[in-house]
Design an enzyme around this catalytic site. Sequence first.
Site, PDB file in Angstrom:
ATOM      1  N   GLU A 152      43.825   4.856  53.466  1.00 39.41           N
ATOM      2  CA  GLU A 152      43.199   4.399  52.217  1.00 39.41           C
ATOM      3  C   GLU A 152      42.762   5.607  51.385  1.00 39.41           C
ATOM      4  O   GLU A 152      42.497   6.678  51.946  1.00 39.41           O
ATOM      5  CB  GLU A 152      41.958   3.551  52.541  1.00 39.41           C
ATOM      6  CG  GLU A 152      42.264   2.303  53.340  1.00 39.41           C
ATOM      7  CD  GLU A 152      40.989   1.648  53.864  1.00 39.41           C
ATOM      8  OE1 GLU A 152      40.670   1.843  55.049  1.00 39.41           O
ATOM      9  OE2 GLU A 152      40.313   0.961  53.085  1.00 39.41           O
ATOM     10  N   LYS A 162      40.255   7.911  49.499  1.00 38.17           N
ATOM     11  CA  LYS A 162      38.817   8.187  49.696  1.00 38.17           C
ATOM     12  C   LYS A 162      38.165   8.293  48.305  1.00 38.17           C
ATOM     13  O   LYS A 162      38.329   9.277  47.600  1.00 38.17           O
ATOM     14  CB  LYS A 162      38.626   9.479  50.486  1.00 38.17           C
ATOM     15  CG  LYS A 162      37.178   9.701  50.920  1.00 38.17           C
ATOM     16  CD  LYS A 162      37.071  10.839  51.929  1.00 38.17           C
ATOM     17  CE  LYS A 162      35.632  11.017  52.415  1.00 38.17           C
ATOM     18  NZ  LYS A 162      34.706  11.430  51.333  1.00 38.17           N
TER      19      LYS A 162
HETATM   20  N1  LIG Z   1      38.473   3.112  52.372  1.00 42.88           N
HETATM   21  C1  LIG Z   1      37.500   3.716  53.027  1.00 42.88           C
HETATM   22  O1  LIG Z   1      37.258   3.500  54.185  1.00 42.88           O
HETATM   23  C2  LIG Z   1      36.666   4.689  52.293  1.00 42.88           C
HETATM   24  C3  LIG Z   1      36.956   4.978  50.961  1.00 42.88           C
HETATM   25  N2  LIG Z   1      36.203   5.851  50.267  1.00 42.88           N
HETATM   26  C4  LIG Z   1      35.154   6.481  50.823  1.00 42.88           C
HETATM   27  N3  LIG Z   1      34.447   7.352  50.081  1.00 42.88           N
HETATM   28  C5  LIG Z   1      34.809   6.215  52.173  1.00 42.88           C
HETATM   29  C6  LIG Z   1      33.726   6.752  52.925  1.00 42.88           C
HETATM   30  C7  LIG Z   1      33.683   6.269  54.180  1.00 42.88           C
HETATM   31 BR1  LIG Z   1      32.364   6.689  55.496  1.00 42.88          BR
HETATM   32  S1  LIG Z   1      34.917   5.149  54.495  1.00 42.88           S
HETATM   33  C8  LIG Z   1      35.561   5.319  52.887  1.00 42.88           C
END
Ligand SMILES: NC(=O)c1cnc(N)c2cc(Br)sc12
Length: 320
Positions: A115, A117
């Site tokens: 995914e 971030k």
């Molecule tokens: N998709 C995700 O898991 C995700 C996406 N964007 C982020 N800043 C974070 C932070 C954590 Br901890 S998980 C996650």
Amino acid sequence: MKNVAQHDVEKQIAELREQIEKHNYAYYVLDQPSISDAEYDELMRKLMELEEQYPQYKTPDSPSQRVGGAPLEAFRKVTHRVPMLSLSNAFNEGDLRDFDRRVRQEVGDVRYVCELKIDGLAVSLRYEDGYFVQGATRGDGTTGEDITENLKTIRSLPLRLRQQVTIEVRGEAYMPRKSFEKLNEKRKMNGEELFANPRNAAAGSLRQLDPKVAASRQLDIFAYHVVNAEELGILSHSAALNYLDELGFKTNPARQVCETIDDVLSYIEQWHERRASLPYDIDGIVIKVDAFAQQKQLGATAKSPRWAIAYKFPAEEVVT
Ligand SMILES: NC(=O)c1cnc(N)c2cc(Br)sc12
């Protein structure tokens, strides 16, 4: 016994709410506007007028609650029932292959979910019987701040889910780049200090005591984790994300299931190249073991889960 007039008002309010929520979902969750802003504002104006006249029909999940109530004196503290852990980082291909090797040694064959971030502010959202009841910042992972009123102003955050379920969801609240640029332009005109980046702007907006400020900042949110997924009979992270879609949350569409670390590496390369085309900032890629049974086998350290890792994009050379 309600008289006919009261019954009609109740019916009129219910219809207005249903229309507004339908257009709200299309515009803010699906990014597919279904009516003009002017028509949407007119529906909202009518609803707020009727709720003023007949406050007995105003409920916490009414779309009128998104415009922000009275300013708070301070934020209450919230203890997270399940700590909000941070991710351990990978900075290069070697780190990722080491992660993959360790995972496979411990749980055998595995598939990952990759995914984007999102570069925003991690938040935790609690729903009871389908109603949004509390939202909090990560804080130190154990204790955060109650920012429920501010989070209610985020149009893509459902105030009422499509199923009457009690669920805790984690997500990233963020400010789209265009909103960030417009906000800084306005601040520059007013001689105010500028925000350094969209993440600071989102954090600054959600830590305002006056929800009307948060409502003016066009924030958005991606849901990306179901805390009590297994209790709800969900067996994998990819299934949890699909379930969040069914409930009416906004999840990130760029996610991908990867069977091998080579697939993970090509996903990373693809999004490192396409990063600038996104309407929001990302600072890397999150890689998670998909099956919850394998996540449980891998467990977590005090700080981070052992079944996930964050690949951080190299800091961009600042072109002077
Ligand atoms: N998709 C995700 O898991 C995700 C996406 N964007 C982020 N800043 C974070 C932070 C954590 Br901890 S998980 C996650």
